[in-house]
Design a protein around this motif. Structure first.
Motif, PDB file in Angstrom:
ATOM      1  N   ALA A 117       0.789  -1.199   0.056  1.00  7.06           N
ATOM      2  CA  ALA A 117      -0.074   0.156  -0.143  1.00  7.06           C
ATOM      3  C   ALA A 117       0.695   1.197   0.161  1.00  7.06           C
ATOM      4  N   ALA A 118       2.236   1.041   0.385  1.00  5.04           N
ATOM      5  CA  ALA A 118       2.781   2.241   0.596  1.00  5.04           C
ATOM      6  C   ALA A 118       3.669   2.556  -0.785  1.00  5.04           C
ATOM      7  N   SER A 119       3.435   1.803  -1.957  1.00  3.86           N
ATOM      8  CA  SER A 119       3.993   2.027  -3.282  1.00  3.86           C
ATOM      9  C   SER A 119       3.282   2.965  -4.098  1.00  3.86           C
ATOM     10  N   ALA A 120       4.064   3.655  -5.111  1.00  2.00           N
ATOM     11  CA  ALA A 120       3.463   4.500  -5.748  1.00  2.00           C
ATOM     12  C   ALA A 120       3.044   3.880  -7.123  1.00  2.00           C
ATOM     13  N   LEU A 121       3.047   2.680  -7.236  1.00  5.75           N
ATOM     14  CA  LEU A 121       2.797   1.600  -8.281  1.00  5.75           C
ATOM     15  C   LEU A 121       1.056   1.240  -8.112  1.00  5.75           C
ATOM     16  N   LYS A 122       0.570   1.056  -9.404  1.00  6.50           N
ATOM     17  CA  LYS A 122      -0.823   0.411  -9.100  1.00  6.50           C
ATOM     18  C   LYS A 122      -0.737  -1.130  -9.144  1.00  6.50           C
ATOM     19  N   GLY A 123      -1.672  -1.767  -8.635  1.00  3.84           N
ATOM     20  CA  GLY A 123      -1.779  -3.245  -8.425  1.00  3.84           C
ATOM     21  C   GLY A 123      -2.310  -3.842  -9.636  1.00  3.84           C
ATOM     22  N   TYR A 124      -2.191  -5.020 -10.024  1.00  6.36           N
ATOM     23  CA  TYR A 124      -3.044  -5.520 -11.296  1.00  6.36           C
ATOM     24  C   TYR A 124      -3.458  -6.977 -10.943  1.00  6.36           C
ATOM     25  N   ALA A 125      -4.585  -7.339 -11.536  1.00  5.33           N
ATOM     26  CA  ALA A 125      -5.136  -8.564 -11.451  1.00  5.33           C
ATOM     27  C   ALA A 125      -5.539  -9.292 -12.879  1.00  5.33           C
ATOM     28  N   ALA A 126      -5.060 -10.389 -13.414  1.00  2.84           N
ATOM     29  CA  ALA A 126      -5.507 -10.911 -14.440  1.00  2.84           C
ATOM     30  C   ALA A 126      -6.193 -12.170 -14.353  1.00  2.84           C
ATOM     31  N   THR A 127      -7.510 -12.230 -15.105  1.00  3.42           N
ATOM     32  CA  THR A 127      -8.337 -13.481 -14.900  1.00  3.42           C
ATOM     33  C   THR A 127      -8.803 -13.980 -16.253  1.00  3.42           C
ATOM     34  N   VAL A 128      -8.646 -15.487 -16.145  1.00  5.50           N
ATOM     35  CA  VAL A 128      -9.005 -16.217 -17.358  1.00  5.50           C
ATOM     36  C   VAL A 128     -10.183 -17.139 -16.757  1.00  5.50           C
ATOM     37  N   GLY A 129     -11.389 -17.275 -17.248  1.00  9.79           N
ATOM     38  CA  GLY A 129     -12.053 -17.899 -16.938  1.00  9.79           C
ATOM     39  C   GLY A 129     -13.149 -18.525 -17.869  1.00  9.79           C
ATOM     40  N   LEU A 130     -13.867 -19.509 -17.565  1.00 13.97           N
ATOM     41  CA  LEU A 130     -14.562 -20.374 -18.575  1.00 13.97           C
ATOM     42  C   LEU A 130     -16.014 -19.553 -18.500  1.00 13.97           C
ATOM     43  N   VAL A 131     -16.623 -19.064 -19.773  1.00 12.31           N
ATOM     44  CA  VAL A 131     -17.653 -18.552 -20.170  1.00 12.31           C
ATOM     45  C   VAL A 131     -18.529 -19.365 -20.842  1.00 12.31           C
ATOM     46  N   PRO A 132     -19.962 -19.647 -20.566  1.00 15.93           N
ATOM     47  CA  PRO A 132     -20.683 -20.284 -21.555  1.00 15.93           C
ATOM     48  C   PRO A 132     -20.527 -19.557 -23.148  1.00 15.93           C
ATOM     49  N   SER A 133     -20.553 -20.715 -23.923  1.00 21.65           N
ATOM     50  CA  SER A 133     -20.369 -19.970 -25.375  1.00 21.65           C
ATOM     51  C   SER A 133     -21.133 -21.049 -26.186  1.00 21.65           C
ATOM     52  N   GLY A 134     -22.597 -20.699 -26.214  1.00 21.95           N
ATOM     53  CA  GLY A 134     -23.488 -21.743 -26.964  1.00 21.95           C
ATOM     54  C   GLY A 134     -23.478 -23.320 -26.032  1.00 21.95           C
ATOM     55  N   GLU A 135     -23.420 -24.154 -27.106  1.00 21.77           N
ATOM     56  CA  GLU A 135     -23.126 -25.444 -26.416  1.00 21.77           C
ATOM     57  C   GLU A 135     -21.826 -25.789 -25.530  1.00 21.77           C
ATOM     58  N   ALA A 136     -20.760 -25.270 -25.918  1.00 29.00           N
ATOM     59  CA  ALA A 136     -19.695 -25.596 -25.255  1.00 29.00           C
ATOM     60  C   ALA A 136     -19.298 -24.183 -24.423  1.00 29.00           C
ATOM     61  N   LYS A 137     -18.175 -24.232 -23.645  1.00 32.83           N
ATOM     62  CA  LYS A 137     -17.512 -23.389 -22.734  1.00 32.83           C
ATOM     63  C   LYS A 137     -16.351 -22.937 -23.378  1.00 32.83           C
ATOM     64  N   GLY A 138     -16.086 -21.383 -23.517  1.00 32.31           N
ATOM     65  CA  GLY A 138     -14.901 -21.011 -23.958  1.00 32.31           C
ATOM     66  C   GLY A 138     -14.159 -20.128 -22.831  1.00 32.31           C
ATOM     67  N   THR A 139     -13.222 -19.675 -23.091  1.00 31.77           N
ATOM     68  CA  THR A 139     -12.493 -18.772 -22.369  1.00 31.77           C
ATOM     69  C   THR A 139     -12.428 -17.383 -22.588  1.00 31.77           C
ATOM     70  N   GLN A 140     -12.269 -16.539 -21.519  1.00 41.15           N
ATOM     71  CA  GLN A 140     -12.215 -15.068 -21.774  1.00 41.15           C
ATOM     72  C   GLN A 140     -11.302 -14.536 -20.627  1.00 41.15           C
ATOM     73  N   SER A 141     -10.687 -13.716 -20.831  1.00 41.48           N
ATOM     74  CA  SER A 141      -9.714 -12.896 -20.098  1.00 41.48           C
ATOM     75  C   SER A 141      -9.991 -11.698 -19.877  1.00 41.48           C
TER      76      SER A 141
END
Length: 178
Positions: A117-141
């Motif tokens: 919290a004392a840093s002058a830099l921003k924090g980052y979070a990256a997420t990859v997940g399964l999302v419904p894509s019609g019949e199958a599930k695809g990935t989204q990030s």
């Protein structure tokens, strides 16, 4: 010697003495001008340096997202540590530490600034997940960043495999890429 010649000679000597240096006032004016210019330029320079450090985290975590999608396409599961991704990414640099977590429906990578919290830099979070894509599930990030520098540790939405899209936590982070 002629008087006229002596007077011209003395004037010439006095003139040479006057042309030899700067007065104290001239030097002070120059120092003040340099001080004002540096006071204007220094904050801008420091801001650019922080942006360059933050771009490291964005690049690393974007690569992790792409690597997670490739691992999922190949193995139908997400990687649980950096070495499984095969990207050659370190778990820590001079500016950030990187952690990776995975579940059956997604994976999250965090870029936490050194100094927290004392840093002058921003924090980052990256997420990859399964999302419904019609019949199958695809990935989204998605790649999210904290709203302000030093806002604490980044958090990410853990995908559950049922949401149509994944998103950043609205109060602490904003989406950088989707």
């Amino acid at each position: 010697m002629k008087t006229e010649f002596k007077a011209k000679f003395l004037q010439h000597i006095n003139k040479r003495r006057q042309d030899q240096g700067f007065t104290l006032i001239e030097l002070l004016v120059v120092i003040i001008i340099i001080g004002i210019l540096s006071a204007i330029a220094l904050p801008s320079f420091l801001s650019q340096a922080n942006k360059a450090k933050q771009s490291e985290a964005k690049q690393y975590l974007s690569s992790v997202n792409k690597g997670q999608q490739a691992v999922y396409a190949e193995k139908s599961s997400f990687a649980s540590d950096m070495t499984e991704l095969g990207l050659g990414i370190k778990s820590g640099t001079n500016n950030y530490t990187y952690t990776l977590g995975s579940s059956a429906n997604g994976a999250t990578a965090l870029g936490t600034p050194i100094g927290g919290a004392a840093s002058a830099l921003k924090g980052y979070a990256a997420t990859v997940g399964l999302v419904p894509s019609g019949e199958a599930k695809g990935t989204q990030s998605i790649l999210c960043e904290t709203v302000t520098a030093g806002a604490g540790l980044p958090t990410a939405v853990a995908p559950d495999g049922t949401a149509a899209t994944i998103a950043c936590t609205a109060t602490t982070m904003t989406a950088v890429t989707k």
